[in-house]
Design a protein around this motif. Sequence first.
Motif, PDB file in Angstrom:
ATOM      1  N   PHE A  90     -36.480  19.524  21.523  1.00  0.00           N
ATOM      2  CA  PHE A  90     -36.821  18.142  21.907  1.00  0.00           C
ATOM      3  C   PHE A  90     -38.336  18.002  22.065  1.00  0.00           C
ATOM      4  O   PHE A  90     -38.921  17.026  21.622  1.00  0.00           O
ATOM      5  CB  PHE A  90     -36.114  17.746  23.215  1.00  0.00           C
ATOM      6  N   HIS A  91     -38.956  18.987  22.690  1.00  0.00           N
ATOM      7  CA  HIS A  91     -40.402  18.963  22.879  1.00  0.00           C
ATOM      8  C   HIS A  91     -41.115  19.028  21.530  1.00  0.00           C
ATOM      9  O   HIS A  91     -42.023  18.235  21.257  1.00  0.00           O
ATOM     10  CB  HIS A  91     -40.826  20.120  23.780  1.00  0.00           C
ATOM     11  N   ARG A  92     -40.692  19.945  20.686  1.00  0.00           N
ATOM     12  CA  ARG A  92     -41.326  20.160  19.375  1.00  0.00           C
ATOM     13  C   ARG A  92     -41.217  18.926  18.478  1.00  0.00           C
ATOM     14  O   ARG A  92     -42.144  18.599  17.747  1.00  0.00           O
ATOM     15  CB  ARG A  92     -40.697  21.384  18.702  1.00  0.00           C
ATOM     16  N   HIS A  93     -40.113  18.212  18.548  1.00  0.00           N
ATOM     17  CA  HIS A  93     -39.881  17.039  17.695  1.00  0.00           C
ATOM     18  C   HIS A  93     -40.272  15.725  18.367  1.00  0.00           C
ATOM     19  O   HIS A  93     -39.951  14.670  17.842  1.00  0.00           O
ATOM     20  CB  HIS A  93     -38.409  16.990  17.260  1.00  0.00           C
ATOM     21  N   HIS A  94     -40.904  15.787  19.514  1.00  0.00           N
ATOM     22  CA  HIS A  94     -41.302  14.578  20.250  1.00  0.00           C
ATOM     23  C   HIS A  94     -40.104  13.667  20.508  1.00  0.00           C
ATOM     24  O   HIS A  94     -40.188  12.441  20.361  1.00  0.00           O
ATOM     25  CB  HIS A  94     -42.408  13.820  19.502  1.00  0.00           C
ATOM     26  N   ALA A  95     -39.002  14.264  20.879  1.00  0.00           N
ATOM     27  CA  ALA A  95     -37.763  13.525  21.123  1.00  0.00           C
ATOM     28  C   ALA A  95     -37.592  13.142  22.589  1.00  0.00           C
ATOM     29  O   ALA A  95     -36.609  12.512  22.944  1.00  0.00           O
ATOM     30  CB  ALA A  95     -36.564  14.366  20.666  1.00  0.00           C
ATOM     31  N   LEU A  96     -38.551  13.495  23.420  1.00  0.00           N
ATOM     32  CA  LEU A  96     -38.423  13.214  24.853  1.00  0.00           C
ATOM     33  C   LEU A  96     -38.710  11.753  25.186  1.00  0.00           C
ATOM     34  O   LEU A  96     -38.122  11.198  26.104  1.00  0.00           O
ATOM     35  CB  LEU A  96     -39.354  14.120  25.652  1.00  0.00           C
ATOM     36  N   GLN A  97     -39.634  11.141  24.493  1.00  0.00           N
ATOM     37  CA  GLN A  97     -40.008   9.741  24.688  1.00  0.00           C
ATOM     38  C   GLN A  97     -40.262   9.440  26.157  1.00  0.00           C
ATOM     39  O   GLN A  97     -40.936  10.212  26.802  1.00  0.00           O
ATOM     40  CB  GLN A  97     -38.983   8.845  24.015  1.00  0.00           C
ATOM     41  N   CYS A  98     -39.731   8.369  26.719  1.00  0.00           N
ATOM     42  CA  CYS A  98     -40.046   8.080  28.127  1.00  0.00           C
ATOM     43  C   CYS A  98     -39.342   9.050  29.069  1.00  0.00           C
ATOM     44  O   CYS A  98     -39.747   9.221  30.203  1.00  0.00           O
ATOM     45  CB  CYS A  98     -39.707   6.631  28.487  1.00  0.00           C
ATOM     46  N   GLY A  99     -38.267   9.677  28.596  1.00  0.00           N
ATOM     47  CA  GLY A  99     -37.595  10.711  29.372  1.00  0.00           C
ATOM     48  C   GLY A  99     -36.415  10.262  30.208  1.00  0.00           C
ATOM     49  O   GLY A  99     -35.650  11.106  30.674  1.00  0.00           O
ATOM     50  N   PHE A 100     -36.208   8.966  30.409  1.00  0.00           N
ATOM     51  CA  PHE A 100     -35.118   8.550  31.287  1.00  0.00           C
ATOM     52  C   PHE A 100     -33.755   8.931  30.720  1.00  0.00           C
ATOM     53  O   PHE A 100     -32.893   9.425  31.436  1.00  0.00           O
ATOM     54  CB  PHE A 100     -35.163   7.045  31.572  1.00  0.00           C
ATOM     55  N   CYS A 101     -33.557   8.720  29.449  1.00  0.00           N
ATOM     56  CA  CYS A 101     -32.259   9.013  28.836  1.00  0.00           C
ATOM     57  C   CYS A 101     -32.123  10.474  28.419  1.00  0.00           C
ATOM     58  O   CYS A 101     -31.035  10.914  28.038  1.00  0.00           O
ATOM     59  CB  CYS A 101     -32.032   8.103  27.634  1.00  0.00           C
ATOM     60  N   THR A 102     -33.220  11.224  28.468  1.00  0.00           N
ATOM     61  CA  THR A 102     -33.243  12.585  27.939  1.00  0.00           C
ATOM     62  C   THR A 102     -32.168  13.505  28.536  1.00  0.00           C
ATOM     63  O   THR A 102     -31.506  14.225  27.783  1.00  0.00           O
ATOM     64  CB  THR A 102     -34.647  13.202  28.106  1.00  0.00           C
ATOM     65  N   PRO A 103     -31.939  13.515  29.850  1.00  0.00           N
ATOM     66  CA  PRO A 103     -30.890  14.411  30.365  1.00  0.00           C
ATOM     67  C   PRO A 103     -29.516  14.134  29.750  1.00  0.00           C
ATOM     68  O   PRO A 103     -28.777  15.073  29.434  1.00  0.00           O
ATOM     69  CB  PRO A 103     -30.887  14.127  31.871  1.00  0.00           C
ATOM     70  N   GLY A 104     -29.196  12.868  29.555  1.00  0.00           N
ATOM     71  CA  GLY A 104     -27.913  12.533  28.936  1.00  0.00           C
ATOM     72  C   GLY A 104     -27.845  12.977  27.487  1.00  0.00           C
ATOM     73  O   GLY A 104     -26.805  13.474  27.029  1.00  0.00           O
ATOM     74  N   PHE A 105     -28.943  12.820  26.758  1.00  0.00           N
ATOM     75  CA  PHE A 105     -28.970  13.297  25.378  1.00  0.00           C
ATOM     76  C   PHE A 105     -28.850  14.820  25.337  1.00  0.00           C
ATOM     77  O   PHE A 105     -28.140  15.379  24.501  1.00  0.00           O
ATOM     78  CB  PHE A 105     -30.253  12.854  24.666  1.00  0.00           C
ATOM     79  N   LEU A 106     -29.564  15.498  26.218  1.00  0.00           N
ATOM     80  CA  LEU A 106     -29.524  16.966  26.215  1.00  0.00           C
ATOM     81  C   LEU A 106     -28.131  17.493  26.542  1.00  0.00           C
ATOM     82  O   LEU A 106     -27.638  18.407  25.874  1.00  0.00           O
ATOM     83  CB  LEU A 106     -30.546  17.523  27.208  1.00  0.00           C
TER      84      LEU A 106
END
Length: 156
Positions: A90-106
């Motif tokens: 996620f970090h390498r592909h800049h997939a984190l964005q604002c980060g709010f939804c990131t835990p659910g995606f992960l």
Amino acid sequence: MNIEFTLNGQLTAVEVPARTSLSDCLRHDLRKTGTHVACEHGVCGACTVIVDGDAVRSCLMLAVQADGCQVTTVEGMTPVTGLSALQESFHRHHALQCGFCTPGFLTTAHALLSAEPEASRDRIREVLSGNLCRCTGYVNIVEAVYDARRAYQENR
């Protein structure tokens, strides 16, 4: 009600009112604040955690239903040092964005790749379609999950 479940690999006991959602129990009683709550209707996927290997919406599940289960939050996916292969991707592909939804995606992606490490881009898109991102950057998220597949294939 007194309940016990394994949270991120550790047996955990907590007393909660019967009507407490799993998301509220995790965030407020057990301080696992990586589980985000947004819509509280199971639509957005921000609250996704893994229960007995399945990605579930913790805002729709009562905490008492987790009694005796294995529950993994985004905190449980993180190694003692560094990041997991999926988090690094996620970090390498800049997939984190604002980060709010990131835990659910992960957590959703982790559940998918744990069960289907050979998942195609189409399958990844299908599974991730249940998670909403207001930054609308799904391309990077899909690429990050696709790229992380190798680590799951090697751990099989």
